[in-house]
Design a protein around this motif. Structure first.
Motif, PDB file in Angstrom:
ATOM      1  N   GLY A   3       0.822  -1.210   0.000  1.00 19.32           N
ATOM      2  CA  GLY A   3       0.000   0.000   0.000  1.00 19.32           C
ATOM      3  C   GLY A   3       0.848   1.248   0.000  1.00 19.32           C
ATOM      4  O   GLY A   3       2.084   1.181  -0.003  1.00 19.32           O
ATOM      5  N   GLY A   4       0.166   2.399  -0.040  1.00 18.65           N
ATOM      6  CA  GLY A   4       0.838   3.695  -0.018  1.00 18.65           C
ATOM      7  C   GLY A   4      -0.201   4.759   0.254  1.00 18.65           C
ATOM      8  O   GLY A   4      -1.394   4.460   0.265  1.00 18.65           O
ATOM      9  N   PRO A   5       0.215   6.017   0.429  1.00 19.53           N
ATOM     10  CA  PRO A   5      -0.734   7.084   0.761  1.00 19.53           C
ATOM     11  C   PRO A   5      -1.804   7.251  -0.326  1.00 19.53           C
ATOM     12  O   PRO A   5      -1.463   7.425  -1.496  1.00 19.53           O
ATOM     13  N   GLY A   6      -3.058   7.156   0.078  1.00 22.93           N
ATOM     14  CA  GLY A   6      -4.161   7.379  -0.857  1.00 22.93           C
ATOM     15  C   GLY A   6      -4.409   6.244  -1.831  1.00 22.93           C
ATOM     16  O   GLY A   6      -5.236   6.377  -2.733  1.00 22.93           O
ATOM     17  N   VAL A   7      -3.701   5.134  -1.694  1.00 21.51           N
ATOM     18  CA  VAL A   7      -3.846   4.019  -2.647  1.00 21.51           C
ATOM     19  C   VAL A   7      -5.006   3.122  -2.218  1.00 21.51           C
ATOM     20  O   VAL A   7      -5.097   2.741  -1.052  1.00 21.51           O
ATOM     21  N   LYS A   8      -5.888   2.823  -3.173  1.00 17.66           N
ATOM     22  CA  LYS A   8      -7.035   1.945  -2.878  1.00 17.66           C
ATOM     23  C   LYS A   8      -6.757   0.525  -3.377  1.00 17.66           C
ATOM     24  O   LYS A   8      -6.311   0.341  -4.516  1.00 17.66           O
ATOM     25  N   THR A   9      -7.052  -0.448  -2.512  1.00 18.43           N
ATOM     26  CA  THR A   9      -6.948  -1.860  -2.907  1.00 18.43           C
ATOM     27  C   THR A   9      -8.277  -2.532  -2.569  1.00 18.43           C
ATOM     28  O   THR A   9      -9.181  -1.897  -2.034  1.00 18.43           O
ATOM     29  N   ASP A  10      -8.379  -3.831  -2.867  1.00 23.92           N
ATOM     30  CA  ASP A  10      -9.625  -4.579  -2.660  1.00 23.92           C
ATOM     31  C   ASP A  10      -9.237  -5.974  -2.214  1.00 23.92           C
ATOM     32  O   ASP A  10      -8.387  -6.613  -2.855  1.00 23.92           O
ATOM     33  N   LYS A  11      -9.888  -6.463  -1.129  1.00 16.42           N
ATOM     34  CA  LYS A  11      -9.485  -7.769  -0.581  1.00 16.42           C
ATOM     35  C   LYS A  11      -9.697  -8.904  -1.591  1.00 16.42           C
ATOM     36  O   LYS A  11      -9.084  -9.968  -1.485  1.00 16.42           O
ATOM     37  N   ASN A  12     -10.537  -8.693  -2.595  1.00 16.74           N
ATOM     38  CA  ASN A  12     -10.734  -9.731  -3.611  1.00 16.74           C
ATOM     39  C   ASN A  12      -9.534  -9.834  -4.574  1.00 16.74           C
ATOM     40  O   ASN A  12      -9.451 -10.784  -5.352  1.00 16.74           O
ATOM     41  N   PHE A  13      -8.674  -8.825  -4.523  1.00 13.06           N
ATOM     42  CA  PHE A  13      -7.482  -8.833  -5.382  1.00 13.06           C
ATOM     43  C   PHE A  13      -6.256  -8.587  -4.510  1.00 13.06           C
ATOM     44  O   PHE A  13      -5.665  -7.501  -4.539  1.00 13.06           O
ATOM     45  N   PRO A  14      -5.915  -9.605  -3.680  1.00 14.45           N
ATOM     46  CA  PRO A  14      -4.790  -9.416  -2.766  1.00 14.45           C
ATOM     47  C   PRO A  14      -3.477  -9.186  -3.535  1.00 14.45           C
ATOM     48  O   PRO A  14      -3.266  -9.787  -4.586  1.00 14.45           O
ATOM     49  N   ILE A  15      -2.658  -8.294  -3.020  1.00 16.06           N
ATOM     50  CA  ILE A  15      -1.407  -7.934  -3.704  1.00 16.06           C
ATOM     51  C   ILE A  15      -0.229  -8.272  -2.796  1.00 16.06           C
ATOM     52  O   ILE A  15      -0.180  -7.807  -1.653  1.00 16.06           O
ATOM     53  N   PRO A  16       0.697  -9.088  -3.263  1.00 17.64           N
ATOM     54  CA  PRO A  16       1.873  -9.401  -2.446  1.00 17.64           C
ATOM     55  C   PRO A  16       2.821  -8.201  -2.390  1.00 17.64           C
ATOM     56  O   PRO A  16       2.650  -7.229  -3.131  1.00 17.64           O
ATOM     57  N   GLU A  17       3.804  -8.273  -1.514  1.00 20.65           N
ATOM     58  CA  GLU A  17       4.771  -7.167  -1.453  1.00 20.65           C
ATOM     59  C   GLU A  17       5.873  -7.307  -2.483  1.00 20.65           C
ATOM     60  O   GLU A  17       6.467  -6.327  -2.906  1.00 20.65           O
ATOM     61  N   SER A  18       6.158  -8.562  -2.865  1.00 18.24           N
ATOM     62  CA  SER A  18       7.182  -8.739  -3.901  1.00 18.24           C
ATOM     63  C   SER A  18       6.655  -9.662  -4.990  1.00 18.24           C
ATOM     64  O   SER A  18       5.645 -10.351  -4.811  1.00 18.24           O
ATOM     65  N   MET A  19       7.334  -9.628  -6.122  1.00 21.62           N
ATOM     66  CA  MET A  19       6.857 -10.355  -7.313  1.00 21.62           C
ATOM     67  C   MET A  19       8.043 -10.902  -8.099  1.00 21.62           C
ATOM     68  O   MET A  19       9.172 -10.452  -7.944  1.00 21.62           O
ATOM     69  N   LYS A  20       7.708 -11.862  -8.978  1.00 17.56           N
ATOM     70  CA  LYS A  20       8.710 -12.340  -9.933  1.00 17.56           C
ATOM     71  C   LYS A  20       8.916 -11.280 -11.004  1.00 17.56           C
ATOM     72  O   LYS A  20       7.933 -10.700 -11.494  1.00 17.56           O
ATOM     73  N   ALA A  21      10.159 -11.057 -11.375  1.00 20.18           N
ATOM     74  CA  ALA A  21      10.438 -10.096 -12.448  1.00 20.18           C
ATOM     75  C   ALA A  21      11.698 -10.536 -13.185  1.00 20.18           C
ATOM     76  O   ALA A  21      12.700 -10.894 -12.548  1.00 20.18           O
TER      77      ALA A  21
END
Ligand code: ZN
Ligand code: ZN
Length: 387
Positions: A3-21
């Motif tokens: 997350g971050g200031p003012g950022v909207k998320t939704d529990k139906n679309f959980p976002i991890p902190e790190s990713m494959k790149a």
């Protein structure tokens, strides 16, 4: 927690902190690593990348660096993630964003531009005067996914809302990755004047942009549309996408044949997508007086041009870069209305983990590969031993 200031998320679309790149190391070297999932700022969203196509320009970047430009130089060993032909699902909204919803499927165009230079203000954001200036004390906020900022060979990416194109559920992930390719063809025809209904058009070079150039020209009503190239299997796909005539340049004198097919005269427009050394001169010999030629391919060497012929015949030459003036939206409109079937150029899908195999298919045209797509989810990892 993500997350971050003012950022909207939704529990139906959980976002991890790190990713494959995937990141570019030395020339030709791609490494799979972990990166933090980026956080959208004002006017940005986070896109979960559902599919990304490999482009000839990606292959160019892997080996030679250019036209990617990271921190004012070549993109090697800068933790840079290439990839620009991607689509996905909006999973987080930056501060103030209400133009898109979480869960919405989108495809993305490449260039956001700086939004403040003369060209950006004219809608020519692909030729932004602040190209690549997005670092240190020259930060103008320019963004071009996979060229001047991180791109799509990973699981998530932030995108300016101006680069998003909403897509319907009837469009598959793979098809949606092709919108930007069709958008490039659309931009070429836009720059040529756009009003090609009933006008004669030659497309030279049956690569992905050329093939979709045929489809877009036909959808815009051009008549006849003639495709030239060296490979009969590609020319056959061009016919399926709407070419009225195809010419194998190995078997025929292409300029004479174009004129014969168009009632003895040259055509009104040529869209040059081959990058062949003789292509520009052939294009200017194929158009009629006052005709227009769009140059959409990057040749590797300097190209000889018959300037006297161009001047004598009032021929117009247009270079195009990418997919400006919202051409991607117009291309998507044709595709979502099924005006042509871009999936005819999609040939292979691999898992994101198999990017090196996918690249080999695209580069060596293994199994007649045209557009090769990688997906982070829902595709079994390829077993090299089973090939
Ligand atoms: Zn591309
Ligand atoms: Zn700009």
């Amino acid at each position: 927690m993500y997350g971050g200031p003012g950022v909207k998320t939704d529990k139906n679309f959980p976002i991890p902190e790190s990713m494959k790149a995937w990141v570019l190391g030395n020339p030709g070297e791609l490494k799979l690593t972990q990166k933090p999932v980026p956080v959208p700022k004002r006017a940005e969203v986070l896109v979960r990348i559902d599919a990304v196509a490999i482009c000839a320009t990606d292959l160019e970047i892997f080996d030679h660096g250019s036209p990617a430009l990271i921190q004012g130089g070549k993109p090697f060993n800068k933790n840079f993630t290439p990839g620009h032909e991607y689509m996905g699902t909006v999973v987080a909204l930056g501060p103030g964003v209400d133009e898109y919803k979480i869960g919405q499927r989108v495809t993305v165009e490449i260039h956001a531009g700086c939004g403040q230079c003369k060209r950006c203000r004219e809608g020519m954001y692909t030729s932004c005067h602040n190209y690549g200036l997005n670092y240190g004390d020259v930060d103008k906020g320019h963004r071009a996914n996979g060229f001047t900022t991180d791109g799509g060979f990973c699981e998530y990416q932030v995108n300016n809302i101006n680069t998003l194109v909403a897509i319907p559920d009837s469009m598959s992930d793979e098809e949606a990755t092709l919108v930007v390719t069709a958008g490039t063809a659309m931009y070429g025809l836009t720059e040529l004047g756009g009003l090609v209904a009933g006008e004669s058009v030659v497309v030279t070079g049956p690569g992905p942009i050329g093939l979709l150039g045929v489809a877009v020209a036909k959808a815009l009503g051009a008549q006849p549309v003639i495709l030239t190239g060296t490979r009969d299997n590609r020319l056959a796909i061009g016919r399926e996408l709407g070419a009225d005539h195809v010419i194998n340049v190995r078997n025929e004198n292409v300029v004479e044949t174009v004129k014969r097919l168009n009632g003895g005269k040259g055509v009104d427009y040529v869209v040059e997508c081959s990058g062949a050394p003789n292509a520009v001169n052939e294009a200017v010999y194929m158009v009629n007086r006052g005709g227009k030629v769009c140059l959409a391919a990057f040749p590797h060497a300097e190209t000889p041009v018959d300037v006297a012929h161009i001047v004598r015949n009032n021929i117009y030459l247009y270079g195009i870069r990418g997919e400006g003036k919202s051409a991607t939206h117009r291309a998507e409109a044709f595709m979502s209305q099924k005006r042509f079937d871009a999936t005819k150029i999609h040939t292979h899908t691999f898992a994101l983990d198999d990017l090196p195999t996918a690249i080999r298919y695209a580069k060596d045209r293994v199994d007649d590969a045209i557009k090769v797509v990688v997906k982070a989810r829902g595709v079994a990892t390829h077993r090299v031993a089973a090939e």
